[in-house]
Design a protein around this motif. Structure first.
Motif: not given
Ligand SMILES: Cc1ncc(COP(=O)(O)O)c(C=O)c1O
Length: 362
Positions: A77-79, A153-155, A172-174, A195-197
């Protein structure tokens, strides 16, 4: 360790056991292929069918209209945090509006600033990222090509109850909630998720992009950075993450068997409620980070009264097969990620442990 634990990792995260078993069965020899998915060409007929089927499953589950491209990209996602502004802001000379609600959207806005004009139209940092804005608080800019937000927001463990209503297309970042509930795709210019979640293993990122956004993007960029070129070549500009796409095919088939995303939403809300009810009944022993109406049903982020108790909690949980409960290194405390593939029994086991731990340690 020979027995599977209840894995509450935020990502890479738990996958459905039936999906893992199917992948295991097929790993040596993909049916009709005589070789492993790990060994066949991305140009082969068999892989072509896997790619097409994965796309069809994603389109069906998320109800993606025909005027959107579905891509499977690399770099996580960061890319995407960088590619979106690189293609959309830099190429159109417009701006990107950003709603900053936590660590991930803050990072997205800061990456976007490397590519062009960014307007942070709402920022929850001073309030310590405990809530999402109401629609009335959101004023998009005249020069905005899009309005960017992070659905979950995962964190911090806070989630938009519904998508924001704004007058420009949404991006959207989903990442940490894809496939956990239905979405209204028509509101989005772009929706993306690593995908990893909730969708497979690390290494593949799902990007769903409306055709006008594909056309807006920079054809003159290096090819692997250009959505236009990636979309025109159907994610096969170079070797795509073949195993990740195959796993996403299995995960999306599993989701269809479960009854689709409305069924998943109900299950997810019910699972999360089990934990939040225990937290609310603990007389403040457990404290949730976010405000009540924005609590995430994917990542339950909470704290105990002291760091010593946090450590003790995580240590003792292991004896009950409850694993990976540590909060993100930036915030500490606990985080129970309860994605689609976390079975209800796992959440019940955690809830029972929490109730018991509070009784003994409060
Ligand atoms: C909401 C969200 N966006 C972005 C990321 C970053 O994803 P990636 O590690 O695949 O770049 C994460 C993950 O860890 C995330 O939870």
């Amino acid at each position: 360790m020979e027995e599977r634990v209840y894995n509450f990792s935020a990502g890479p995260a738990v996958l459905p056991v039936s999906v893992l078993k199917k992948a295991q069965e097929e790993l040596l020899c993909l049916p009709g292929c005589g070789a492993s998915i790990l060994e066949i060409s991305h140009r082969s007929k068999q892989f072509g069918e896997i790619l097409a089927q994965t796309k069809a499953n994603v389109r069906e589950l998320l109800n993606v209209p025909e005027n959107y491209k579905i891509m499977f990209l690399q770099g996580g996602s960061i890319t995407q945090f960088a590619l979106l502004p690189m293609n959309i802001i830099r190429n159109t000379n417009k701006a990107g509006d950003y709603i900053v609600t936590g660590t991930w959207s803050k990072k997205a806005a800061s990456e976007a600033k490397t590519q062009g004009k960014v307007n942070v139209i709402w920022n929850g940092q001073d309030e310590k990222f405990v809530r999402k804005p109401s629609d009335a608080e959101l004023q998009t800019s005249a020069d905005a090509a899009y309005c960017y937000y992070c659905a979950n927001e995962t964190i911090e463990g806070i989630q938009f109850p519904t998508e924001p209503n704004v007058s420009v297309p949404l991006i959207c970042d989903a990442s940490s909630e894809i496939f956990s509930r239905p979405v209204q795709m028509e509101k989005y210019g772009v929706l993306f998720a690593c995908a990893q979640k909730n969708a497979g293993p690390a290494g593949v990122t799902l990007v769903i992009m409306r055709d006008d956004f594909v056309e807006m993007s920079g054809a003159d960029l290096p090819s692997m950075f250009s959505y236009k070129q990636l979309a025109d070549k159907d994610s096969m500009l170079n070797t795509p993450p073949t195993f990740g796409i195959y796993m996403m095919k299995l995960v999306t088939e599993w989701l269809k068997e479960q009854g689709g995303l409305e069924v998943m939403r109900q299950k997810n809300v019910e699972k999360a409620q089990l934990l939040y009810d225990a937290i609310d009944a603990s007389n403040g022993f457990y404290r949730v980070h976010g405000n009540k109406e924005f609590r995430s049903f994917m990542n339950v982020s909470f704290r105990l009264p002291t760091e010593e108790l946090d450590k003790k909690f995580q240590e003792e949980a292991k004896a009950f097969k409850l694993a990976s409960l540590g909060g993100h290194r930036s915030v500490g405390g606990e985080r129970a990620s309860i994605y689609n593939a976390m079975p209800r029994e796992g959440v019940v086991a955690l809830r029972d442990f929490m109730v018991d731990f509070a009784k003994k340690n409060a």
